[in-house]
Motif scaffolding. Structure first.
Motif, PDB file in Angstrom:
ATOM      1  N   ALA A  22       0.893  -1.395  -0.118  1.00 14.45           N
ATOM      2  CA  ALA A  22      -0.081  -0.027  -0.051  1.00 14.45           C
ATOM      3  C   ALA A  22       0.812   1.236   0.041  1.00 14.45           C
ATOM      4  O   ALA A  22       0.635   2.194  -0.635  1.00 14.45           O
ATOM      5  CB  ALA A  22      -0.808  -0.069   1.135  1.00 14.45           C
ATOM      6  N   ALA A  23       1.909   1.060   0.755  1.00 19.53           N
ATOM      7  CA  ALA A  23       2.798   2.352   0.752  1.00 19.53           C
ATOM      8  C   ALA A  23       3.476   2.718  -0.664  1.00 19.53           C
ATOM      9  O   ALA A  23       3.609   3.697  -1.188  1.00 19.53           O
ATOM     10  CB  ALA A  23       3.953   2.057   1.909  1.00 19.53           C
ATOM     11  N   LYS A  31       2.091  10.836  -3.253  1.00 18.49           N
ATOM     12  CA  LYS A  31       2.073  11.089  -1.756  1.00 18.49           C
ATOM     13  C   LYS A  31       3.385  10.976  -1.100  1.00 18.49           C
ATOM     14  O   LYS A  31       4.287  10.527  -1.363  1.00 18.49           O
ATOM     15  CB  LYS A  31       1.355  10.044  -1.073  1.00 18.49           C
ATOM     16  N   THR A  32       3.432  11.891  -0.017  1.00 16.76           N
ATOM     17  CA  THR A  32       4.720  12.153   0.553  1.00 16.76           C
ATOM     18  C   THR A  32       4.906  11.218   1.619  1.00 16.76           C
ATOM     19  O   THR A  32       3.878  10.245   1.960  1.00 16.76           O
ATOM     20  CB  THR A  32       5.070  13.624   1.368  1.00 16.76           C
ATOM     21  N   GLY A  33       6.094  10.862   2.271  1.00 16.19           N
ATOM     22  CA  GLY A  33       6.060   9.877   3.224  1.00 16.19           C
ATOM     23  C   GLY A  33       5.227  10.204   4.512  1.00 16.19           C
ATOM     24  O   GLY A  33       4.671   9.222   5.013  1.00 16.19           O
ATOM     25  N   PRO A  44       6.206   7.502  10.677  1.00 16.46           N
ATOM     26  CA  PRO A  44       6.720   8.179   9.557  1.00 16.46           C
ATOM     27  C   PRO A  44       8.221   7.673   9.288  1.00 16.46           C
ATOM     28  O   PRO A  44       8.706   7.224   8.137  1.00 16.46           O
ATOM     29  CB  PRO A  44       6.732   9.555   9.517  1.00 16.46           C
ATOM     30  N   GLN A  45       8.840   7.230  10.435  1.00 16.81           N
ATOM     31  CA  GLN A  45      10.184   6.814  10.348  1.00 16.81           C
ATOM     32  C   GLN A  45       9.965   5.290   9.828  1.00 16.81           C
ATOM     33  O   GLN A  45      11.070   4.679   9.075  1.00 16.81           O
ATOM     34  CB  GLN A  45      10.791   6.585  11.800  1.00 16.81           C
ATOM     35  N   GLN A  51      11.790   2.904   2.550  1.00 19.83           N
ATOM     36  CA  GLN A  51      12.338   3.383   1.359  1.00 19.83           C
ATOM     37  C   GLN A  51      13.829   3.252   1.438  1.00 19.83           C
ATOM     38  O   GLN A  51      14.328   3.159   0.133  1.00 19.83           O
ATOM     39  CB  GLN A  51      11.956   4.920   1.332  1.00 19.83           C
ATOM     40  N   THR A  52      14.439   3.329   2.518  1.00 21.62           N
ATOM     41  CA  THR A  52      15.877   3.315   2.470  1.00 21.62           C
ATOM     42  C   THR A  52      16.409   2.035   2.671  1.00 21.62           C
ATOM     43  O   THR A  52      17.925   1.816   2.340  1.00 21.62           O
ATOM     44  CB  THR A  52      16.572   4.341   3.369  1.00 21.62           C
TER      45      THR A  52
END
Length: 80
Positions: A22-23, A31-33, A44-45, A51-52
Protein backbone atom coordinates in the motif's frame (compact mmCIF):
# COMPACT_ATOMS: atom_id res chain seq x y z
CA UNK A 1 34.83 -31.07 5.52
CA UNK A 2 32.89 -27.80 5.87
CA UNK A 3 29.34 -27.79 4.67
CA UNK A 4 28.50 -25.15 2.07
CA UNK A 5 25.42 -23.04 2.53
CA UNK A 6 23.06 -22.83 -0.37
CA UNK A 7 22.14 -19.45 -1.76
CA UNK A 8 18.48 -20.24 -1.28
CA UNK A 9 18.88 -20.82 2.45
CA UNK A 10 20.74 -17.56 3.07
CA UNK A 11 18.90 -15.22 0.69
CA UNK A 12 16.76 -12.65 2.52
CA UNK A 13 13.04 -12.59 1.88
CA UNK A 14 12.08 -9.25 0.34
CA UNK A 15 8.40 -10.05 -0.04
CA UNK A 16 6.18 -7.04 0.65
CA UNK A 17 3.61 -6.97 3.42
CA UNK A 18 0.16 -5.52 2.75
CA UNK A 19 1.21 -2.21 4.36
CA UNK A 20 4.40 -2.06 2.31
CA UNK A 21 2.49 -2.73 -0.89
CA UNK A 22 0.00 0.00 0.00
CA UNK A 23 2.89 2.35 0.76
CA UNK A 24 4.35 1.69 -2.70
CA UNK A 25 0.97 2.53 -4.24
CA UNK A 26 0.66 5.77 -2.28
CA UNK A 27 4.26 6.89 -2.77
CA UNK A 28 4.17 6.18 -6.49
CA UNK A 29 0.97 8.21 -6.80
CA UNK A 30 2.79 11.27 -5.44
CA UNK A 31 2.03 11.12 -1.74
CA UNK A 32 4.79 12.17 0.63
CA UNK A 33 6.24 9.87 3.26
CA UNK A 34 4.29 11.69 5.96
CA UNK A 35 1.02 11.45 4.05
CA UNK A 36 1.66 7.77 3.40
CA UNK A 37 2.43 7.12 7.06
CA UNK A 38 -0.74 8.92 8.12
CA UNK A 39 -2.88 6.99 5.63
CA UNK A 40 -1.44 3.66 6.80
CA UNK A 41 -1.41 4.67 10.46
CA UNK A 42 2.29 3.89 10.91
CA UNK A 43 5.18 5.98 12.14
CA UNK A 44 6.75 8.17 9.42
CA UNK A 45 10.11 6.67 10.36
CA UNK A 46 8.78 3.28 9.28
CA UNK A 47 8.08 4.61 5.78
CA UNK A 48 11.56 6.12 5.65
CA UNK A 49 13.13 2.83 6.72
CA UNK A 50 11.18 0.92 4.08
CA UNK A 51 12.30 3.37 1.40
CA UNK A 52 15.96 3.25 2.39
CA UNK A 53 16.53 -0.23 3.81
CA UNK A 54 13.96 -2.65 2.38
CA UNK A 55 15.11 -3.82 -1.04
CA UNK A 56 11.69 -5.20 -1.87
CA UNK A 57 10.06 -1.80 -1.38
CA UNK A 58 12.87 -0.10 -3.31
CA UNK A 59 12.47 -2.53 -6.20
CA UNK A 60 8.70 -2.13 -6.26
CA UNK A 61 8.98 1.67 -6.25
CA UNK A 62 11.54 1.53 -9.05
CA UNK A 63 9.37 -0.81 -11.11
CA UNK A 64 6.32 1.41 -10.60
CA UNK A 65 8.31 4.49 -11.64
CA UNK A 66 9.47 2.70 -14.78
CA UNK A 67 5.87 1.73 -15.59
CA UNK A 68 4.72 5.32 -15.15
CA UNK A 69 7.50 6.66 -17.39
CA UNK A 70 6.73 4.05 -20.05
CA UNK A 71 3.06 5.01 -20.00
CA UNK A 72 3.89 8.70 -20.33
CA UNK A 73 6.24 7.98 -23.24
CA UNK A 74 3.51 5.95 -24.94
CA UNK A 75 1.07 8.81 -24.54
CA UNK A 76 3.54 11.35 -25.90
CA UNK A 77 4.34 9.18 -28.90
CA UNK A 78 0.63 8.84 -29.61
CA UNK A 79 0.46 12.63 -30.01
CA UNK A 80 2.98 12.58 -32.85
Amino acid sequence: MARQKTAQATAPDWTLTADQSAAVDLLSSGKTGGETAQALEVDPQTICQWQTQHYGVQAALHARTQEQWAEQMRRLRALL
